[in-house]
Design a protein around this motif. Sequence first.
Motif, PDB file in Angstrom:
ATOM      1  N   ARG A 100      72.793  30.874 -61.457  1.00 54.62           N
ATOM      2  CA  ARG A 100      73.678  31.518 -60.493  1.00 54.62           C
ATOM      3  C   ARG A 100      74.233  32.876 -60.918  1.00 54.62           C
ATOM      4  NH1 ARG A 100      78.269  32.913 -62.684  1.00 54.62           N
ATOM      5  NH2 ARG A 100      79.590  31.301 -63.616  1.00 54.62           N
ATOM      6  N   THR A 144      75.403  31.843 -50.770  1.00 57.20           N
ATOM      7  CA  THR A 144      76.390  32.799 -51.274  1.00 57.20           C
ATOM      8  C   THR A 144      76.658  33.877 -50.232  1.00 57.20           C
ATOM      9  OG1 THR A 144      76.818  34.457 -52.968  1.00 57.20           O
ATOM     10  CG2 THR A 144      74.525  34.034 -52.483  1.00 57.20           C
ATOM     11  N   MET A 145      77.911  34.358 -50.234  1.00 55.69           N
ATOM     12  CA  MET A 145      78.254  35.466 -49.331  1.00 55.69           C
ATOM     13  C   MET A 145      77.422  36.704 -49.650  1.00 55.69           C
ATOM     14  SD  MET A 145      80.340  34.594 -47.005  1.00 55.69           S
ATOM     15  CE  MET A 145      80.862  36.192 -46.384  1.00 55.69           C
ATOM     16  N   GLY A 146      76.977  36.802 -50.906  1.00 57.65           N
ATOM     17  CA  GLY A 146      76.172  37.953 -51.317  1.00 57.65           C
ATOM     18  C   GLY A 146      74.816  38.017 -50.659  1.00 57.65           C
ATOM     19  N   TYR A 181      68.886  37.238 -58.262  1.00 53.61           N
ATOM     20  CA  TYR A 181      69.572  35.956 -58.031  1.00 53.61           C
ATOM     21  C   TYR A 181      69.964  35.814 -56.552  1.00 53.61           C
ATOM     22  CZ  TYR A 181      73.715  33.308 -56.935  1.00 53.61           C
ATOM     23  OH  TYR A 181      74.604  32.512 -56.267  1.00 53.61           O
ATOM     24  N   HIS A 182      70.681  36.841 -56.028  1.00 56.12           N
ATOM     25  CA  HIS A 182      71.127  36.732 -54.628  1.00 56.12           C
ATOM     26  C   HIS A 182      69.918  36.592 -53.695  1.00 56.12           C
ATOM     27  CE1 HIS A 182      74.966  38.427 -56.307  1.00 56.12           C
ATOM     28  NE2 HIS A 182      75.493  37.658 -55.391  1.00 56.12           N
ATOM     29  N   ILE A 210      83.133  34.378 -54.205  1.00 56.20           N
ATOM     30  CA  ILE A 210      83.310  34.226 -55.652  1.00 56.20           C
ATOM     31  C   ILE A 210      84.430  33.213 -55.911  1.00 56.20           C
ATOM     32  CG2 ILE A 210      83.743  35.410 -57.824  1.00 56.20           C
ATOM     33  CD1 ILE A 210      83.011  38.045 -56.402  1.00 56.20           C
ATOM     34  N   THR A 237      82.681  35.879 -63.885  1.00 56.76           N
ATOM     35  CA  THR A 237      82.837  36.627 -62.632  1.00 56.76           C
ATOM     36  C   THR A 237      84.145  37.445 -62.705  1.00 56.76           C
ATOM     37  OG1 THR A 237      83.778  34.636 -61.689  1.00 56.76           O
ATOM     38  CG2 THR A 237      81.477  35.082 -61.187  1.00 56.76           C
ATOM     39  N   ALA A 238      84.237  38.435 -61.821  1.00 50.14           N
ATOM     40  CA  ALA A 238      85.238  39.493 -61.987  1.00 50.14           C
ATOM     41  C   ALA A 238      86.659  38.965 -62.252  1.00 50.14           C
ATOM     42  CB  ALA A 238      85.212  40.404 -60.770  1.00 50.14           C
ATOM     43  N   ARG A 241      87.122  36.872 -65.375  1.00 47.66           N
ATOM     44  CA  ARG A 241      87.022  37.764 -66.545  1.00 47.66           C
ATOM     45  C   ARG A 241      88.308  38.575 -66.733  1.00 47.66           C
ATOM     46  NH1 ARG A 241      82.798  40.044 -68.858  1.00 47.66           N
ATOM     47  NH2 ARG A 241      82.783  42.183 -68.087  1.00 47.66           N
ATOM     48  N   THR A 253      87.826  45.352 -66.922  1.00 49.33           N
ATOM     49  CA  THR A 253      86.543  46.055 -66.760  1.00 49.33           C
ATOM     50  C   THR A 253      86.178  46.208 -65.284  1.00 49.33           C
ATOM     51  OG1 THR A 253      85.409  43.942 -66.967  1.00 49.33           O
ATOM     52  CG2 THR A 253      85.637  45.238 -68.987  1.00 49.33           C
ATOM     53  N   TYR A 255      84.122  47.841 -62.526  1.00 44.27           N
ATOM     54  CA  TYR A 255      82.857  48.579 -62.504  1.00 44.27           C
ATOM     55  C   TYR A 255      82.900  49.667 -61.418  1.00 44.27           C
ATOM     56  CZ  TYR A 255      80.889  44.572 -65.138  1.00 44.27           C
ATOM     57  OH  TYR A 255      80.638  43.584 -66.068  1.00 44.27           O
ATOM     58  N   ARG A 262      84.899  41.860 -51.945  1.00 42.37           N
ATOM     59  CA  ARG A 262      84.184  40.589 -51.977  1.00 42.37           C
ATOM     60  C   ARG A 262      85.052  39.479 -51.381  1.00 42.37           C
ATOM     61  NH1 ARG A 262      80.795  43.704 -52.824  1.00 42.37           N
ATOM     62  NH2 ARG A 262      79.240  43.807 -54.477  1.00 42.37           N
ATOM     63  N   ILE A 299      87.781  44.947 -55.730  1.00 40.81           N
ATOM     64  CA  ILE A 299      87.904  44.707 -57.178  1.00 40.81           C
ATOM     65  C   ILE A 299      89.180  45.383 -57.696  1.00 40.81           C
ATOM     66  CG2 ILE A 299      86.749  45.067 -59.418  1.00 40.81           C
ATOM     67  CD1 ILE A 299      85.401  42.998 -57.510  1.00 40.81           C
ATOM     68  N   ARG A 326      75.743  48.007 -62.327  1.00 37.30           N
ATOM     69  CA  ARG A 326      74.964  47.494 -61.185  1.00 37.30           C
ATOM     70  C   ARG A 326      74.621  48.630 -60.233  1.00 37.30           C
ATOM     71  NH1 ARG A 326      77.591  41.615 -59.700  1.00 37.30           N
ATOM     72  NH2 ARG A 326      78.137  41.098 -61.845  1.00 37.30           N
ATOM     73  N   GLU A 328      74.981  49.142 -56.587  1.00 37.52           N
ATOM     74  CA  GLU A 328      75.636  48.517 -55.437  1.00 37.52           C
ATOM     75  C   GLU A 328      76.489  49.576 -54.745  1.00 37.52           C
ATOM     76  OE1 GLU A 328      78.217  45.393 -56.938  1.00 37.52           O
ATOM     77  OE2 GLU A 328      79.334  46.775 -58.202  1.00 37.52           O
TER      78      GLU A 328
END
Length: 387
Positions: A100, A144-146, A181-182, A210, A237-238, A241, A253, A255, A262, A299, A326, A328
């Motif tokens: 995942r 996933t929502m992604g 993955y997504h 998430i 995950t954000a 973390r 962190t 990004y 999200r 984020i 990433r 994105e």
Amino acid sequence: MKVLVIGGDGYCGWATALYLSNKGYEVGILDSLVRRHWDNTLSVETLTPIAPIQKRIQRWQDLTGKTIDLFIGDLTDYQFIRKTMEAFEPEAVVHFGEQRSAPFSMVDRDNAVLTQVNNVVGTLNLLYIIKESFPDCHLVKLGTMGEYGTPNIDIEEGYITIEHNGRTDTLPYPKQPGSFYHLSKVHDSHNIHFACKIWGLRATDLNQGIVYGVLTDETGMDELLVNRLDYDGVFGTALNRFCIQAAVGHPLTVYGKGSQTRAMLDIRDTVRCVELAIQTPANSGEFRVFNQFTEMFSINDIAKQVKDAGTAMGLKVEINNLENPRVETEEHYFNAKNTNLLDLGLKPHFLSDSLLDSLLNFAVKYKDRVDHHQILPKVSWRKTDNR
Ligand code: NAD
Ligand code: USQ
């Protein structure tokens, strides 16, 4: 009701298995324990020390008198899943058992192939065994929502009605996933939809946002039942973390610009959503899609919430905008519907109420276990070999 929880040794699966068992469902766990193996190969560990699955289940039985059947094996092994289904005879299967992590899938070709074979073949095996021997069994699959990406229009729950050249149709909502993955989840969704259509299977795709938090009523009952809490740059995950970073004094962190938005939910809502889905199964031939989240945040929003809550606890919290590893979109429209589960009775937990009890307090309690080398991201979307 008998429910087989595939991936029941993992973060969402363990909490769900205990929750359903506590509610009186007869629960079986199927898991290959491959996630523990991936952690070992990456030299990462969950912040919270998790016991071996057999010990976890034994402790649950000692505490509550409730048993959970355990089937250790790989979903991509068809004979194994066939034997498990024949032994357990579930009325519902909740499928969490996939690779995942988006960064894990972007390390290199090997990891992209591993992720897609593991996820797509596992789900396909499940569809075949249900079709062959358990046609009434309700498949509840974690999507996933992604899968949707970040389109410049509202995100519907699975389907969108489109008028084109004077004709109208309701079609699967367009998918623009952001990692291999997504993408594997999109492939799963198509395979499940097709199987419902041609074989009359019943399935619910839970497009989950998430998940955050470590505490549920059941996993909080005893130290041996504690859930995993990942903080490393691959599986963390954000929000989870950020809380651990705050606890050890590492700058958060974020990004890129951090305006990526999200959909998110508390782990206590994950387990309830799964119960709501199995309580009211999809009809035969129906591929039902629920967007499973409770709130949407950028984020930057979540970094600020962690900073404010951490500062109130006396922690010194800084926010650092890192170059985004990433590829994105960072500034975008994001507005997703989530009424299906609310209509079924979901009463959401909100982040503002969970940040301390379910995250920061755990982060502080276990902060001595943090490996500081695992905090910064090491996987880039732009490179083809990150090893
Ligand atoms: P996790 O890695 O903690 O747990 C997954 C479990 O599945 C692990 O115990 C692993 O050993 C098992 N597994 C993987 N492949 C398997 C296979 N082939 N056969 C048997 N077992 C296998 O992951 P998680 O965070 O609990 O996520 C569970 C599901 O929810 C995944 O499908 C994920 O895509 C989805 N999801 C998770 C989140 C999140 O924030 N954690 C958000 C949205 C969707
Ligand atoms: N991000 C940061 N800093 C970090 C980690 C992430 O800014 O330290 C950013 C990422 O760039 C991204 C966003 O936060 O824009 C989300 O990243 P994430 O690692 O928290 O979550 P993601 O990779 O999307 O994957 C997680 C789960 C996955 C699930 C997905 C739900 O690992 O299994 O499918 O969340 S969703 O995001 O809705 O697709």
